[in-house]
Design an enzyme around this catalytic site. Structure first.
Site, PDB file in Angstrom:
ATOM      1  N   LYS A  11       0.734  -1.096  -0.046  1.00  0.00           N
ATOM      2  CA  LYS A  11       0.026   0.083  -0.024  1.00  0.00           C
ATOM      3  C   LYS A  11       0.830   1.329   0.140  1.00  0.00           C
ATOM      4  O   LYS A  11       0.520   2.199  -0.770  1.00  0.00           O
ATOM      5  CB  LYS A  11      -0.915   0.031   1.279  1.00  0.00           C
ATOM      6  CG  LYS A  11      -1.929   1.231   1.434  1.00  0.00           C
ATOM      7  CD  LYS A  11      -3.169   1.014   2.329  1.00  0.00           C
ATOM      8  CE  LYS A  11      -2.547   1.095   3.802  1.00  0.00           C
ATOM      9  NZ  LYS A  11      -2.631   2.468   4.213  1.00  0.00           N
ATOM     10  N   SER A  12       1.882   1.317   0.924  1.00  0.00           N
ATOM     11  CA  SER A  12       2.666   2.451   0.857  1.00  0.00           C
ATOM     12  C   SER A  12       3.406   2.703  -0.581  1.00  0.00           C
ATOM     13  O   SER A  12       3.463   3.854  -1.049  1.00  0.00           O
ATOM     14  CB  SER A  12       3.654   2.333   1.991  1.00  0.00           C
ATOM     15  OG  SER A  12       3.298   2.540   3.373  1.00  0.00           O
ATOM     16  N   ARG A  16       3.201   5.916  -3.523  1.00  0.00           N
ATOM     17  CA  ARG A  16       4.232   6.759  -3.869  1.00  0.00           C
ATOM     18  C   ARG A  16       4.296   6.346  -5.520  1.00  0.00           C
ATOM     19  O   ARG A  16       4.847   7.472  -5.998  1.00  0.00           O
ATOM     20  CB  ARG A  16       5.415   6.235  -3.232  1.00  0.00           C
ATOM     21  CG  ARG A  16       5.282   6.707  -1.525  1.00  0.00           C
ATOM     22  CD  ARG A  16       6.007   5.805  -0.789  1.00  0.00           C
ATOM     23  NE  ARG A  16       6.312   6.371   0.407  1.00  0.00           N
ATOM     24  CZ  ARG A  16       5.606   6.504   1.570  1.00  0.00           C
ATOM     25  NH1 ARG A  16       4.302   5.894   1.397  1.00  0.00           N
ATOM     26  NH2 ARG A  16       5.703   7.172   2.676  1.00  0.00           N
ATOM     27  N   GLN A 159       5.013   9.601   6.320  1.00  0.00           N
ATOM     28  CA  GLN A 159       4.405  10.592   5.699  1.00  0.00           C
ATOM     29  C   GLN A 159       4.794  11.978   5.824  1.00  0.00           C
ATOM     30  O   GLN A 159       4.779  12.692   4.655  1.00  0.00           O
ATOM     31  CB  GLN A 159       2.898  10.621   6.188  1.00  0.00           C
ATOM     32  CG  GLN A 159       2.440   8.899   6.137  1.00  0.00           C
ATOM     33  CD  GLN A 159       0.931   8.781   6.753  1.00  0.00           C
ATOM     34  OE1 GLN A 159       0.328   9.930   7.527  1.00  0.00           O
ATOM     35  NE2 GLN A 159       0.171   7.762   6.436  1.00  0.00           N
ATOM     36  N   ASP A 312       2.667  -0.386  12.204  1.00  0.00           N
ATOM     37  CA  ASP A 312       1.235  -0.932  11.378  1.00  0.00           C
ATOM     38  C   ASP A 312       0.793  -2.320  12.070  1.00  0.00           C
ATOM     39  O   ASP A 312      -0.240  -2.543  11.661  1.00  0.00           O
ATOM     40  CB  ASP A 312       1.221  -0.885  10.084  1.00  0.00           C
ATOM     41  CG  ASP A 312       0.862   0.767   9.668  1.00  0.00           C
ATOM     42  OD1 ASP A 312       0.738   1.773  10.273  1.00  0.00           O
ATOM     43  OD2 ASP A 312       1.389   0.812   8.442  1.00  0.00           O
TER      44      ASP A 312
HETATM   45  C1  S3P Z   1       2.657   5.132   6.072  1.00  0.00           C
HETATM   46  C2  S3P Z   1       3.534   5.813   7.114  1.00  0.00           C
HETATM   47  C3  S3P Z   1       2.999   5.263   8.605  1.00  0.00           C
HETATM   48  C4  S3P Z   1       1.998   4.062   8.676  1.00  0.00           C
HETATM   49  C5  S3P Z   1       1.013   4.174   7.495  1.00  0.00           C
HETATM   50  C6  S3P Z   1       1.594   4.364   6.062  1.00  0.00           C
HETATM   51  C7  S3P Z   1       3.289   5.658   4.849  1.00  0.00           C
HETATM   52  O1  S3P Z   1       2.491   6.506   9.276  1.00  0.00           O
HETATM   53  O2  S3P Z   1       1.568   3.951   9.857  1.00  0.00           O
HETATM   54  O3  S3P Z   1      -0.055   3.193   7.726  1.00  0.00           O
HETATM   55  O4  S3P Z   1       2.969   4.876   3.766  1.00  0.00           O
HETATM   56  O5  S3P Z   1       4.210   6.786   4.791  1.00  0.00           O
HETATM   57  P1  S3P Z   1       3.381   7.685   9.742  1.00  0.00           P
HETATM   58  O6  S3P Z   1       4.132   8.255   8.617  1.00  0.00           O
HETATM   59  O7  S3P Z   1       2.400   8.609  10.254  1.00  0.00           O
HETATM   60  O8  S3P Z   1       4.231   6.966  10.708  1.00  0.00           O
END
Ligand code: S3P
Length: 429
Positions: A11-12, A16, A159, A312
């Site tokens: 997902k991340s 991106r 993020q 997560d």
């Molecule tokens: C993510 C970063 C994490 C994570 C989120 C996805 C990302 O959050 O908990 O599910 O894709 O950059 P934070 O950046 O707030 O830690």
């Protein structure tokens, strides 16, 4: 016999590649972009800005617009914090006017962490209802009119880091982000794949400084042509189900970035049986096969840097702790209160509902493992990771657990229940 699974695309990384692809010169070609709801929000937002996105699943083609356009209406980021925070950076860099909103959960999550540094770069962002919360409005600015920034975020957040890098990239100004505790580095790896002038320096004490130079006079970014590795967070649910007795699993083509796989280190401390086979690199990320089998678990203490690498996976770690011998302690997890739900409270309430002793602390949980039968209906608060964690616990032998909102898993892993049933059904759990 061992059952084999393909995890959905990470997902991340999917967010991106969708956000970075249109900034390249030429068309990007991506395989295995996640089909989950959160990533669909990012896709819809980009289409509203004039990005051309064709196909899905096997092949997604992305072409950046000749001219980015302001979105015709509000951009609805749904439940997705990554969509909201990363888009704020991109839109600030492009100087486009827009209004961003989200669902009730996202509208309760903090935005100052990206809004303040973006304002320091010169972005004009206003809260429309409540400070620190969506909806927000961005004012138009001449593209490329932001200032450079050197920023040390107060919370460890990929993020925040990614949002600021996107702002720097889209406005061609240098950005440096200093992280005392390094977070997931997918954005950095993709930018390096695309040929961006980005460097990462390790700092004494284990921190890192990520520096992006101005792209003003450099060559254009190269388009992406890659397969998105499988989502470790999705694979973690299947592994956890295996450890709790559902059967033996193998998950193939999973992303194995060390900033994501902290659960494996915690699970090893708990005596979980697994093997990791690294098989190559895709999207600049290590990737391979994970195997897990039923295990006798013992309690463990988890906190500090390890927590950032499993941020997560705390809900799934908690259900493992519920079946481990002894009392597990999770600490340093105050940020969990600011996720899709207050995950410390929802996990504690869920565990108590099904009969597990759990004590909530301001920054963590104490969980007393038990092998007694567990049963009950767990309230997820609409949080996909809570639904999946209790789904995993419900698939363990001796447990009769259901969740009040099973469909919310589509936020990150639409095929979760089908995969869990395939795994747990076979073992007769
Ligand atoms: C993510 C970063 C994490 C994570 C989120 C996805 C990302 O959050 O908990 O599910 O894709 O950059 P934070 O950046 O707030 O830690």
């Amino acid at each position: 016999m061992i059952l084999s699974f393909d995890a959905p695309g990470d997902k991340s990384l999917s967010h991106r590649v969708l956000l970075l692809g249109p900034l390249a010169e030429g068309r990007s070609c991506l395989r295995g972009v996640s089909p989950c709801d959160d990533v669909r929000c990012t896709r819809r937002a980009l289409e509203a800005l004039g990005v051309r996105i064709e196909g899905e699943g096997d092949e997604t083609l992305i072409t950046g617009p000749a001219r980015w356009r302001p979105p015709p209406g509000e951009i609805d980021c749904g439940n997705s914090g990554t969509t909201a925070r990363l888009l704020l950076g991109l839109l600030s860099g492009l100087g486009l006017p827009a209004v961003l909103c989200g669902d009730a959960s996202l509208s309760g999550r903090p935005m100052d962490r990206v809004v303040y540094p973006l304002q320091a770069m010169g972005a004009r962002i206003r809260y429309l209802k409540e400070e620190d919360r969506l909806p927000v409005a961005l004012e138009a600015r001449r593209s490329g009119s932001l200032r450079s920034l050197r920023h040390r975020p107060r919370v460890a957040s990929a993020q925040v880091k990614s949002s600021l890098l996107l702002a720097g990239l889209a406005s061609a100004v240098p950005v440096e982000v200093i992280e005392p505790t390094p977070t997931r580095d997918h954005t950095e790896r993709l930018l390096q794949e695309m040929g961006a002038p980005l460097s990462v320096a390790r700092m004494p004490g284990g921190g890192s400084a990520v520096a992006l130079e101005s792209m003003k006079h450099g060559p254009a970014l190269r388009p992406l042509d890659l397969g998105v590795p499988g989502d470790f967070s999705a694979a973690a649910s299947l592994l956890a189900a295996a450890w709790l007795g559902a059967g033996e699993v193998r998950v193939v083509r999973v992303g194995l970035n060390a900033r994501r796989t902290g659960l494996l280190r915690a699970a090893a401390q708990m005596g979980a049986r697994f093997e990791v086979g690294e098989e190559g690199v895709e999207a600049g990320e290590p990737m391979g096969t994970l195997r897990g089998s039923p295990s006798r678990l013992r309690a463990s203490d988890v906190g500090g840097r390890l927590l950032v690498d499993l941020v997560d996976e705390v809900p799934v770690l908690a259900v493992l702790a519920a079946r481990a011998s002894g009392v597990s302690r999770i600490r340093g997890a105050a940020e969990l209160r600011r996720k899709e739900s207050d995950r410390l409270s929802t996990v504690a309430a869920g565990l108590q509902t099904v009969g597990v002793r759990c004590r909530e602390h301001s920054d963590g949980l104490d969980i007393e493992g038990t092998d007694a039968p567990l049963a009950g209906v767990v309230r997820t608060g609409g949080d996909h990771r809570i639904a999946m964690a209790f789904g995993v616990l419900g698939a363990a032998p001796g447990c009769e657990i259901t969740v009040d909102d099973p469909m919310c898993v589509s936020i990150s892993y639409p095929g979760f229940w089908r995969d869990l049933e395939r795994l747990a059904g076979r073992s007769g759990a």
